[in-house]
Design an enzyme around this catalytic site. Structure first.
Site, short mmCIF file in Angstrom:
data_model
loop_
_atom_site.label_atom_id
_atom_site.label_comp_id
_atom_site.label_asym_id
_atom_site.label_seq_id
_atom_site.Cartn_x
_atom_site.Cartn_y
_atom_site.Cartn_z
N ALA A 48 0.85 -1.20 0.00
CA ALA A 48 0.00 0.00 0.00
C ALA A 48 0.88 1.24 0.00
O ALA A 48 2.04 1.20 0.42
CB ALA A 48 -0.91 0.00 1.23
N LEU A 49 0.31 2.32 -0.48
CA LEU A 49 0.98 3.62 -0.46
C LEU A 49 0.40 4.47 0.66
O LEU A 49 -0.76 4.29 1.04
CB LEU A 49 0.79 4.33 -1.80
CG LEU A 49 1.48 3.65 -2.99
CD1 LEU A 49 1.06 4.32 -4.29
CD2 LEU A 49 2.99 3.70 -2.84
N SER A 54 -1.75 7.56 -3.08
CA SER A 54 -2.48 6.48 -3.74
C SER A 54 -3.48 7.05 -4.74
O SER A 54 -4.15 8.04 -4.47
CB SER A 54 -3.24 5.66 -2.69
OG SER A 54 -4.09 4.73 -3.33
N HIS A 56 -6.15 5.76 -5.29
CA HIS A 56 -7.46 5.57 -4.66
C HIS A 56 -7.92 6.86 -3.98
O HIS A 56 -9.12 7.09 -3.85
CB HIS A 56 -7.42 4.44 -3.64
CG HIS A 56 -7.36 3.08 -4.26
ND1 HIS A 56 -8.45 2.47 -4.85
CD2 HIS A 56 -6.33 2.20 -4.37
CE1 HIS A 56 -8.10 1.29 -5.30
NE2 HIS A 56 -6.83 1.09 -5.03
N ASP A 63 -10.21 -1.46 -7.49
CA ASP A 63 -9.73 -2.83 -7.31
C ASP A 63 -10.88 -3.77 -7.62
O ASP A 63 -11.89 -3.77 -6.92
CB ASP A 63 -9.22 -3.04 -5.88
CG ASP A 63 -7.94 -2.29 -5.59
OD1 ASP A 63 -7.29 -1.82 -6.55
OD2 ASP A 63 -7.58 -2.18 -4.41
N GLU A 106 -0.33 -6.27 -9.48
CA GLU A 106 -1.65 -6.31 -8.85
C GLU A 106 -2.69 -6.54 -9.94
O GLU A 106 -3.12 -5.61 -10.61
CB GLU A 106 -1.94 -5.01 -8.09
CG GLU A 106 -1.06 -4.77 -6.90
CD GLU A 106 -1.44 -3.54 -6.09
OE1 GLU A 106 -2.34 -2.77 -6.51
OE2 GLU A 106 -0.83 -3.34 -5.03
N HIS A 109 -5.93 -4.21 -9.82
CA HIS A 109 -5.88 -2.74 -9.71
C HIS A 109 -5.95 -2.09 -11.10
O HIS A 109 -5.00 -2.15 -11.87
CB HIS A 109 -4.60 -2.32 -9.00
CG HIS A 109 -4.52 -0.87 -8.68
ND1 HIS A 109 -4.74 -0.37 -7.42
CD2 HIS A 109 -4.26 0.20 -9.45
CE1 HIS A 109 -4.59 0.94 -7.43
NE2 HIS A 109 -4.30 1.31 -8.66
#
Length: 187
Positions: A48-49, A54, A56, A63, A106, A109
């Site tokens: 994760a960032l 991110s 997101h 995702d 990923e 993603h």
């Protein structure tokens, strides 16, 4: 999800459904800074960032999983690999590209970059980083996709603060998070 990706995402899911691929699940999309930081603190930097870094956090990533099991190797992943670019999405962290993206593969993603960018990236087997570097170097790309001509222009804001935009064609302007602007002209 950011409102700009709702329609293309829905159209993509409708098309998959028409092709009989129906076992999709959205595991995550927009995340607040708080939720992103909690994920980072829990999962660590390998998965994760931190908040603010991110995709997101801006709602441009989603995702996508399969209700039948792991996404990698699933019918859903295969369908998205073949069709996501048509709807403006790219597999953001493809296999064998972590040395470029800094993130492990990923298969779930997906990032919305819009047309024609998604098709240029997919056709050339590039990551978003590779595409932006190419565009920054070349300054201009012309392409046709889905029956429409596009011209994509790159402007380095350190070189110029005046960006010409067309008066006779539709266009979109977006930043590249590298100090440049991308003008996408629909001809």
């Amino acid at each position: 999800m950011a409102t700009q990706i709702l329609q293309p995402f829905s159209a993509m899911m409708d098309a998959a459904n028409q092709d009989g691929v129906t076992n999709f699940i959205v595991n995550s999309s927009y995340r607040s800074d708080t939720a992103q930081q909690q994920l980072f603190d829990t999962m660590g930097a390998d998965l994760a960032l931190p908040a603010g870094y991110s995709e997101h956090n801006v709602g441009l990533s989603v995702d996508i999983g399969s209700t039948t099991g792991k996404m990698e190797g699933s019918e859903e992943a295969a369908w998205l690999e073949r069709h996501a670019a048509r709807y403006g999405f790219i597999l953001r962290y493809p296999p064998n590209k972590s040395h470029i993206t800094g993130i492990q593969h990923e298969p779930w993603h997906f990032r919305y970059v819009g047309l024609p960018h998604s098709e240029i990236i997919t056709k050339n087997d590039w990551t978003l980083e590779e595409y932006l570097s190419h565009l920054q170097q070349e300054k201009s790309i012309t392409t046709r996709t889905q029956g429409r001509a596009y011209k994509v222009l790159y402007y380095d804001l350190q070189e110029s603060l005046q960006i010409p935009v067309p008066t006779t064609h539709s266009y979109k302007v977006s930043g590249d998070n590298r100090g440049g602007l991308i003008v996408t002209i629909m001809q």
